[in-house]
Design an enzyme around this catalytic site. Structure first.
Site, mmCIF file in Angstrom:
data_model
loop_
_atom_site.group_PDB
_atom_site.id
_atom_site.type_symbol
_atom_site.label_atom_id
_atom_site.label_comp_id
_atom_site.label_asym_id
_atom_site.label_seq_id
_atom_site.Cartn_x
_atom_site.Cartn_y
_atom_site.Cartn_z
ATOM 1 N N ASP A 1 13.080 7.476 9.493
ATOM 2 C CA ASP A 1 11.970 7.714 10.419
ATOM 3 C C ASP A 1 11.925 6.621 11.482
ATOM 4 O OD1 ASP A 1 9.591 9.165 11.244
ATOM 5 O OD2 ASP A 1 8.449 7.409 10.582
ATOM 6 N N HIS B 1 9.781 8.174 14.211
ATOM 7 C CA HIS B 1 8.640 7.317 13.853
ATOM 8 C C HIS B 1 7.357 8.145 13.762
ATOM 9 C CE1 HIS B 1 7.612 2.795 13.841
ATOM 10 N NE2 HIS B 1 6.673 3.454 13.197
ATOM 11 N N ARG C 1 10.729 -0.103 9.097
ATOM 12 C CA ARG C 1 11.112 -0.572 10.430
ATOM 13 C C ARG C 1 12.626 -0.475 10.544
ATOM 14 N NH1 ARG C 1 6.710 0.275 11.663
ATOM 15 N NH2 ARG C 1 5.134 -1.120 12.550
ATOM 16 N N LYS D 1 0.825 -1.215 0.000
ATOM 17 C CA LYS D 1 0.000 0.000 0.000
ATOM 18 C C LYS D 1 0.859 1.266 0.000
ATOM 19 C CE LYS D 1 -2.148 -1.881 3.558
ATOM 20 N NZ LYS D 1 -1.814 -3.302 3.403
ATOM 21 N N GLU E 1 15.050 1.952 18.510
ATOM 22 C CA GLU E 1 14.239 3.132 18.817
ATOM 23 C C GLU E 1 13.342 2.974 20.041
ATOM 24 O OE1 GLU E 1 11.877 3.234 15.122
ATOM 25 O OE2 GLU E 1 10.087 2.863 16.325
HETATM 26 P P1 NAI Z 1 1.791 -3.839 2.876
HETATM 27 O O1 NAI Z 1 1.578 -5.138 3.573
HETATM 28 O O2 NAI Z 1 0.668 -3.233 2.101
HETATM 29 O O3 NAI Z 1 3.055 -3.952 1.916
HETATM 30 C C1 NAI Z 1 4.241 -4.614 2.271
HETATM 31 C C2 NAI Z 1 4.877 -5.151 1.005
HETATM 32 O O4 NAI Z 1 6.126 -5.753 1.360
HETATM 33 C C3 NAI Z 1 4.029 -6.227 0.321
HETATM 34 O O5 NAI Z 1 3.860 -5.951 -1.053
HETATM 35 C C4 NAI Z 1 4.831 -7.503 0.546
HETATM 36 O O6 NAI Z 1 4.702 -8.432 -0.515
HETATM 37 C C5 NAI Z 1 6.243 -6.947 0.604
HETATM 38 N N1 NAI Z 1 7.179 -7.877 1.228
HETATM 39 C C6 NAI Z 1 6.950 -8.810 2.175
HETATM 40 N N2 NAI Z 1 8.073 -9.498 2.455
HETATM 41 C C7 NAI Z 1 9.031 -8.989 1.645
HETATM 42 C C8 NAI Z 1 10.412 -9.287 1.445
HETATM 43 N N3 NAI Z 1 11.017 -10.262 2.141
HETATM 44 N N4 NAI Z 1 11.083 -8.555 0.541
HETATM 45 C C9 NAI Z 1 10.476 -7.580 -0.182
HETATM 46 N N5 NAI Z 1 9.179 -7.265 -0.044
HETATM 47 C C10 NAI Z 1 8.470 -7.947 0.863
HETATM 48 O O7 NAI Z 1 2.303 -2.844 4.024
HETATM 49 P P2 NAI Z 1 2.297 -1.254 3.991
HETATM 50 O O8 NAI Z 1 1.033 -0.748 4.577
HETATM 51 O O9 NAI Z 1 2.708 -0.778 2.660
HETATM 52 O O10 NAI Z 1 3.445 -0.941 5.069
HETATM 53 C C11 NAI Z 1 4.792 -1.255 4.816
HETATM 54 C C12 NAI Z 1 5.570 -1.115 6.109
HETATM 55 O O11 NAI Z 1 5.588 0.241 6.513
HETATM 56 C C13 NAI Z 1 4.940 -1.857 7.314
HETATM 57 O O12 NAI Z 1 5.382 -3.198 7.369
HETATM 58 C C14 NAI Z 1 5.446 -1.082 8.491
HETATM 59 O O13 NAI Z 1 6.616 -1.698 8.971
HETATM 60 C C15 NAI Z 1 5.791 0.296 7.925
HETATM 61 N N6 NAI Z 1 4.980 1.379 8.474
HETATM 62 C C16 NAI Z 1 5.625 2.438 9.041
HETATM 63 C C17 NAI Z 1 4.914 3.500 9.567
HETATM 64 C C18 NAI Z 1 5.594 4.695 10.154
HETATM 65 O O14 NAI Z 1 4.936 5.510 10.816
HETATM 66 N N7 NAI Z 1 6.885 4.888 9.954
HETATM 67 C C19 NAI Z 1 3.439 3.470 9.568
HETATM 68 C C20 NAI Z 1 2.865 2.337 8.897
HETATM 69 C C21 NAI Z 1 3.613 1.316 8.375
#
Ligand code: NAI
Length: 345
Positions: free
Chosen positions: A258, A295, A234, A153, A263
Site C-alpha cells: 500500500d 496509500h 511506510r 495499534k 510514492e
Molecule cells: P503505533 O505507534 O501504535 O505502533 C508502532 C509500533 O512500532 C510500536 O509498538 C513501536 O514500539 C514499534 N516500533 C518502533 N520502532 C520499531 C523498530 N525499530 N522495530 C520494530 N518495531 C518498532 O503506530 P500504528 O498506529 O500502529 O501505525 C504503524 C504505522 O502504520 C505508522 O508508523 C504509519 O507509518 C503506518 N500507517 C499507514 C497508514 C496507511 O494508510 N497506509 C495509515 C496509518 C498509519
C-alpha cells in the site's frame, strides 16, 4: 482561525468543512503539496495542515517560521516527512496519533486475501465471462504463520484478525507488549527467527533510521521461499529493488504494497495518461503476484471523520490554549508525544 490545507483531495473536504464549521476554523484547500516552492502560500494563515507526502524539511520550516506560522497540524500519524529536529523551537507539530487502526489492518488483510485467493485475477476473468479456474489455486490461511513487525495499534488489530483465521503469530517489536503473549497465541521473537519462520510478514512499525530498508536483500534471503510480504506502513521500510529481485528469482511468493518508497510524486494522483518513469514500480506492478494500492489503507469513512475531528480540535486547542495533547516533541535525540502538552513556548 485560518488554516492552509495542502494536498487537498475531494474526499478530505466534507469532513474538514463539517468540523471546521463546528469549531470556527476556516480551511483554504490547496491541491498542491507543501514544499519549498509552495510554502509561500501559507502567508497570512494561523496554521498549516499537511499530509503524508508533503515535505516539511528545513527550507519549508524556515519559510513557515518567517511567515509567522507556528503550528503544523499533520492529518496523519506518521511524521517521517517532517524534519522534527529542525522544527524544534520553530514550529509546533501536532498529529493524529490514531484514527482507525481497523482501517489499516483490514486493508492489509484485504490485500493478503486478494493476493492468495487470486481475486484480482478472478475479477477480471469473470468480467469477460471467462469462468475458468485454471491458475487460481490459493491456499488456506488457517495454520499458516504470520510474522508481525510492530505490535502497536495497527499491528495488534491485525493480530486479532489473524487469530480469527487460526493462524500462528510471531511478533517483533523494539518495545514488546508483554500482555500480548499472555494467552500463548503470540510469540515475540527476533527478526531472524521471524524471517525464517513466517509464511507471511506484515509491517506495522514506523519509518525511522532504525527501520529504513529493514526488508532488504539480506533480510529477504533469511525468509522462507515463497514468503508473502505485506507493507501498509511506510514505503522505505522495504528496499523495493531488493523486493523486485526477490520476486524475479521466485524467492518471494507475493507482495502486497500500500506504500512505496518513491510514492510521493505518484500516489494519490491520476498518472494514467503519463509514461511511468519509475522502472522499479512499473516492473513490480507488472508482476502477477504483486498488488499495489496507492496509500489507501487509511481511507474509510470512520477514519476520515476521526482524522478531521482530531485535526480540528488539535488546531483549536493549540491556538486557543497553547496546548495540545497530540503535540510531537523532539527531545533527547528522539521524537515523542509531548506529555505535558507544551513542547516549547
Ligand atoms: P503505533 O505507534 O501504535 O505502533 C508502532 C509500533 O512500532 C510500536 O509498538 C513501536 O514500539 C514499534 N516500533 C518502533 N520502532 C520499531 C523498530 N525499530 N522495530 C520494530 N518495531 C518498532 O503506530 P500504528 O498506529 O500502529 O501505525 C504503524 C504505522 O502504520 C505508522 O508508523 C504509519 O507509518 C503506518 N500507517 C499507514 C497508514 C496507511 O494508510 N497506509 C495509515 C496509518 C498509519
Amino acid at each position: 482561525m485560518k488554516v492552509a490545507f495542502f494536498d487537498a483531495k475531494p474526499y478530505d473536504k466534507p469532513s474538514f468543512e463539517k468540523y471546521g464549521e463546528a469549531y470556527g476554523v476556516r480551511f483554504k484547500f490547496f491541491e498542491a503539496k507543501l514544499n519549498a516552492d509552495t510554502a509561500e502560500l501559507c502567508r497570512g494563515f494561523d496554521a498549516v495542515c499537511a499530509f503524508v507526502n508533503d515535505t516539511v524539511d528545513a527550507p519549508v520550516i524556515d519559510k513557515l517560521h518567517a511567515l509567522g506560522v507556528r503550528v503544523l497540524a499533520l492529518r496523519c500519524a506518521g511524521f517521517n516527512n517532517v524534519d522534527m529536529k529542525y522544527a524544534y523551537g520553530k514550529l509546533h507539530v501536532l498529529r493524529v496519533p490514531a484514527y482507525s487502526p481497523y482501517a489499516v489492518a483490514e486493508h492489509a488483510i484485504a490485500l493478503l486475501l486478494t493476493s492468495i485467493r487470486r481475486i484480482h485475477k478472478a475479477y477480471i476473468r469473470s468480467k469477460e465471462f471467462n469462468f475458468s479456474l485454471t491458475g487460481l489455486t490459493g491456499f488456506d490461511l488457517h495454520g499458516k504463520t504470520i510474522g508481525v513487525i510492530g505490535t502497536g495499534k495497527i499491528g495488534r488489530v491485525l493480530i486479532d484478525i489473524c487469530r480469527g483465521f487460526g493462524m500462528k503469530i510471531l511478533a517483533y517489536d523494539k518495545f514488546p507488549v508483554r500482555e500480548l503473549q499472555r494467552d500463548g497465541t503470540v510469540r515475540y521473537v527476533d527478526t531472524d527467527e521471524l524471517f525464517a519462520q513466517s509464511d507471511i510478514i506484515s509491517l506495522h512499525c514506523p519509518l525511522t533510521e532504525d527501520t529504513y530498508h529493514m526488508i532488504d536483500a539480506a533480510a529477504l534471503e533469511k525468509c522462507k521461499k515463497g514468503v508473502i510480504l505485506i507493507n501498509t506502513s511506510r514505503g522505505a521500510l522495504v528496499d523495493a529493488e531488493a523486493l523486485l529481485n526477490g520476486i524475479k528469482s521466485r524467492h518471494v511468493g507475493a507482495a502486497c504494497l500500500d506504500v512505496y518508497e518513491e510514492e510521493s510524486d505518484l500516489f494519490f494522483e491520476d498518472n494514467s495518461g503519463h509514461i511511468m518513469e519509475d522502472d522499479t514500480l512499473a516492473r513490480l506492478i507488472s508482476m502477477p503476484n504483486v498488488i499495489v494500492t496507492s496509500h489507501q489503507a487509511f481511507l474509510t469513512e470512520e477514519a476520515l471523520e476521526n482524522i478531521a475531528e482530531t485535526t480540528v480540535t488539535n488546531i483549536v486547542g493549540f491556538l486557543k490554549n497553547d496546548q495540545c495533547p497530540n503535540e510531537l516533541c523532539y527531545r533527547f535525540d528522539d521524537v515523542a508525544d509531548c506529555k505535558d502538552g507544551k513542547c516549547f513556548s
